[in-house]
Design an enzyme around this catalytic site. Structure first.
Site, PDB file in Angstrom:
ATOM      1  CE  LYS A  79       1.809  -1.799  14.442  1.00 36.40           C
ATOM      2  NZ  LYS A  79       1.320  -2.785  15.415  1.00 36.40           N
ATOM      3  CB  ILE A  80      -0.306   2.853   7.340  1.00 30.73           C
ATOM      4  CG1 ILE A  80      -0.429   4.282   7.877  1.00 30.73           C
ATOM      5  CG2 ILE A  80      -0.985   2.663   5.999  1.00 30.73           C
ATOM      6  CD1 ILE A  80      -1.682   5.013   7.519  1.00 30.73           C
TER       7      ILE A  80
END
Ligand code: G3P
Length: 220
Positions: free
Chosen positions: A87-88
């Site tokens: 997750k960015i």
């Protein structure tokens, strides 16, 4: 529509999994902190345990905020298990990191999406998933589900295969609307998942069936 569970709580994941309602898991730093995990080693152990439990994608979020540091943290997380998705956050550095990671074959879920063009940028950078946060938009009097509908239209227009994870779900109606819009995934908190099962008329109907069965039973 795939059901992910939006939690870092292992007991919740186990229970939902036993109901066959977990196609994947999403976590974030707030959810990890809620279960007392806010150090790198504890986070690695937790993500590993979740991955062993669930046969599907498990989103683990980076803490770094610079592109190269995000990418390095992501590589370390991705090495934990084949189910890990990184997750960015949707920032300029996040886009750079997404592009680097996608080129290396690491799946990225670009998170904190609040307007449709952010999702277009994420798809162009090679994101496997995007996470529009609909509840937080509803909170500020914008229709969160409209964002999901717009992203789906954009992806359809240009043939992107980036999957749309409807996130920040607060109640069963959000799940219904996500399914009606044709979202790929809804990531659902445990409490909302349990509310999907119940209806007061189901409870009343079952109580009546059982009472009727007892009423006309021949006495022994
Ligand atoms: O998946 C994102 C989600 O955890 C955010 O939910 O309720 O904090 O807006 P919420």
């Amino acid at each position: 529509m795939k059901f992910f569970i939006d939690t870092a709580n292992l007991a919740e994941i186990r229970e939902a999994h036993s109901l066959g309602l977990v196609d994947g898991v999403t976590t974030n730093p707030s959810l990890c902190s809620k279960v007392g995990v806010c150090d790198p080693e504890g986070f690695r152990r937790l993500i590993c345990e979740i991955c062993e439990l669930v046969q599907g994608p498990v989103s683990a979020e980076v803490i770094a905020t610079e592109a190269e540091a995000m990418a390095q943290e992501a590589r370390n997380l991705a090495a934990i298990h084949r189910h890990v998705v990184i997750k960015i956050p949707m920032t300029a550095a996040g886009l750079k990191a997404t592009r680097l990671l996608a080129a290396e074959g690491i799946k990225v879920n670009v998170t904190l999406i609040f307007q449709p063009v952010q999702a277009l940028l994420a798809a162009k950078a090679g994101a496997a998933y995007v996470s529009p946060f609909i509840g937080r938009l509803d909170d500020i009097n914008q229709r969160g589900m409209e964002l999901v509908e717009q992203i789906l239209t954009i992806y359809d227009n240009y043939g992107f295969d980036t999957e749309v994870i409807v996130a920040s779900i607060r109640h069963p109606l959000h799940v219904l609307e996500a399914a009606m819009a044709g979202a790929d995934v809804a990531t659902i908190p445990y409490a909302v998942l349990m509310r999907l099962i119940n209806h007061p008329l189901t409870d009343i109907g079952l109580a009546k069936f059982l009472a009727d069965w007892q009423k006309n039973r021949p006495s022994p």
